[in-house]
Design an enzyme around this catalytic site. Structure first.
Site, PDB file in Angstrom:
ATOM      1  N   ASP A  44       5.381   0.494  11.904  1.00 35.52           N
ATOM      2  CA  ASP A  44       4.166  -0.177  11.448  1.00 35.52           C
ATOM      3  C   ASP A  44       4.074  -1.631  11.922  1.00 35.52           C
ATOM      4  OD1 ASP A  44       3.150   2.026  10.234  1.00 35.52           O
ATOM      5  OD2 ASP A  44       3.524   1.404   8.182  1.00 35.52           O
TER       6      ASP A  44
ATOM      7  N   LYS B  14       0.828  -1.208   0.000  1.00 39.18           N
ATOM      8  CA  LYS B  14       0.000   0.000   0.000  1.00 39.18           C
ATOM      9  C   LYS B  14       0.861   1.256   0.000  1.00 39.18           C
ATOM     10  CE  LYS B  14      -1.610   1.615   3.965  1.00 39.18           C
ATOM     11  NZ  LYS B  14      -1.316   3.075   4.085  1.00 39.18           N
ATOM     12  N   ASN B  15       1.872   1.283   0.857  1.00 37.71           N
ATOM     13  CA  ASN B  15       2.677   2.490   1.015  1.00 37.71           C
ATOM     14  C   ASN B  15       3.537   2.796  -0.201  1.00 37.71           C
ATOM     15  OD1 ASN B  15       1.612   2.894   3.554  1.00 37.71           O
ATOM     16  ND2 ASN B  15       3.322   1.912   4.627  1.00 37.71           N
TER      17      ASN B  15
ATOM     18  N   ARG C 199      -8.090  -0.646   5.138  1.00 37.45           N
ATOM     19  CA  ARG C 199      -7.252   0.356   4.480  1.00 37.45           C
ATOM     20  C   ARG C 199      -5.930  -0.238   4.010  1.00 37.45           C
ATOM     21  NH1 ARG C 199      -5.299   4.032   7.963  1.00 37.45           N
ATOM     22  NH2 ARG C 199      -4.293   4.904   6.118  1.00 37.45           N
TER      23      ARG C 199
ATOM     24  N   ARG D 199       1.735  14.240  11.978  1.00 34.76           N
ATOM     25  CA  ARG D 199       2.585  13.990  10.808  1.00 34.76           C
ATOM     26  C   ARG D 199       2.549  15.253   9.962  1.00 34.76           C
ATOM     27  NH1 ARG D 199       1.221   7.981   8.621  1.00 34.76           N
ATOM     28  NH2 ARG D 199      -0.913   8.337   9.276  1.00 34.76           N
TER      29      ARG D 199
ATOM     30  N   CYS E 264      -4.048  12.958  12.946  1.00 37.02           N
ATOM     31  CA  CYS E 264      -3.924  11.515  12.738  1.00 37.02           C
ATOM     32  C   CYS E 264      -3.985  10.843  14.093  1.00 37.02           C
ATOM     33  CB  CYS E 264      -2.606  11.196  12.038  1.00 37.02           C
ATOM     34  SG  CYS E 264      -2.315   9.435  11.821  1.00 37.02           S
TER      35      CYS E 264
END
Length: 421
Positions: free
Chosen positions: A308, A22-23, A400, A121, A116
């Site tokens: 993460d 995803k990133n 997500r 961030r 967030c």
């Protein structure tokens, strides 16, 4: 809104495939704004964030075609320059359109992404980098207004920040600098694999990027970029989550289509905790038969231990034979999963940016609520070993960043039911 109902699992075993990262996929999609020629991406995960980025690009006039695992983006008719609040608020990574729009359209209006759950961030480094390339920046009424009527000019850009380098800012400057006049040198660049992936795509499009993966990246600007065909790298965080699933349940899982060399910090901790690993170039087998050993972790930018994966290792530590400690250095509010794990019976104490976990602890069924993407994964892992399982609400966070996680775990022997509330 959906929730998971999870039964206590036997040791998970079998083969699972990692999806695209995803990133990495999100900024690669934004790179389509740099060219009139089509961009084709393979290994595209079917995630909520990918759908949101698709809407952001379509709102700008990009034509997007989707098939399972594949995407074609054509920005030849894209005339828009505004990424509105209604879309950006759903996903911070929408800011990746900022650099390409300023580079190609000389103008961008992108909503400030706001707060967030896991911490602040800030956009400061993104804006600092674009300003160094000659863009005029104004933030008013909740939007970033960037202009570069005379075009962008290469420059030296220092992206050092209080928490180290920024992946997002590094990529945004790379995207913008690819069409700037002259040479741009990014100092204190992020080193994550997503940076390598972006550099590879840009070079396929005709850019001249070198040094990706190191602290200094050089981009020689070109007049125009073309189309390209590119495969998104495997998701190292998803692969790491499956590795923890094998370790926490005492299972035997072969993880295919992953890149172990990009996961060394995580794999070293998995081994230290008592799992056995078999690595190949693009697969990883994780088994555990003995007891789990305690461990100490401090998160850090790549190639350090990724923030993460912190929540997943919190869940793992509840089953280790002794106290473990985890220090979070990236985000100031990334222990939101701790009180939810405590509802399952975990013994955890937070002191500032460090959490101490006493193990082994017998977990038991309780309704819990996900607060963010990685916290969701930690709660799933804990529920797999809890007596009576668990019930996890707000799993839209999970959607997500994990594609069909319940289906993949079910094929490994888990019992997970998705229910619409």
């Amino acid at each position: 809104m959906d929730k998971f109902v999870i039964e206590k699992s036997p040791p998970l075993s079998g083969v699972v495939r990692t999806g695209g990262a995803k990133n990495s996929c999100l900024p690669l999609m934004a790179a389509a704004l740099l060219t009139d020629s089509p961009l084709e991406l393979g290994n595209v995960p079917d995630l909520m964030d990918v759908r949101t980025m698709t809407q952001v690009l379509q709102n700008l006039g990009v034509n997007v075609e989707r098939k399972p695992g594949w995407m074609r983006l054509d920005a030849s008719a894209a005339e828009g320059f505004t990424a509105p609040y209604d879309l950006v608020r759903r996903m911070r990574a929408s800011y990746y359109v900022l650099g390409p729009l300023v580079a190609r359209k000389a103008r961008a209006e992108v909503s400030l992404p706001g707060g967030c759950a896991i911490g602040q961030r800030a956009m400061d480094l993104h804006l600092k980098g674009l300003a160094a390339l000659g863009a005029s920046i104004d933030t008013s009424r909740g939007y970033i207004h960037a202009h570069a009527e005379g075009g962008l000019q290469g420059a030296r850009v220092d992206l050092s920040g209080p928490r180290g380098s920024s992946v997002g800012a590094t990529i945004n400057v790379m995207l913008a600098a690819s069409l700037a006049r002259g040479v741009t040198v990014i100092e204190n660049a992020a080193r994550e694999p997503e940076i390598w992936d972006m550099a590879e795509l840009l070079n396929k499009m005709g850019a001249r990027v070198s040094g990706a993966g190191g602290n200094e990246i050089t981009i020689e600007g070109v007049r125009a970029l073309g189309g390209a065909v590119h495969r998104v790298i495997p998701d190292r965080i998803e692969a790491g989550t499956f590795a923890v699933a094998a370790a926490i349940t005492g299972g035997d899982i072969l993880i295919e289509d992953c890149c172990p060399v990009q996961m060394e910090a995580v794999l070293a901790l998995i081994e230290a905790a008592g799992a056995t690993l078999e690595r190949s170039e693009n697969s990883l087998r994780v088994t555990r038969t003995g007891e789990l050993r305690p461990f100490d972790i401090c998160t850090a930018p790549y190639p350090g231990f990724p923030t993460d994966m912190q929540a997943q290792f919190c869940a793992l530590a509840t089953q280790a034979n002794g106290p473990s400690s985890i220090c979070e250095t990236i985000f100031e509010n990334r222990f939101l999963h701790v009180p939810e794990l405590a509802r399952l019976g975990a013994r955890m104490e937070v002191s500032g940016q460090q959490v101490t976990i006493q193990g082994p602890t017998p977990l038991s069924h309780a309704p819990v609520m996900a607060s963010d993407l990685r916290a969701s994964a930690a709660l799933v892992l804990a529920a797999l070993v809890a007596e009576g399982g668990g019930e996890i609400s707000r799993i839209y966070h999970l959607d997500r960043g994990y594609e069909n996680l319940e289906a993949k775990l079910t094929r490994l022997g888990a019992h997970i039911l998705r229910i619409s509330e």
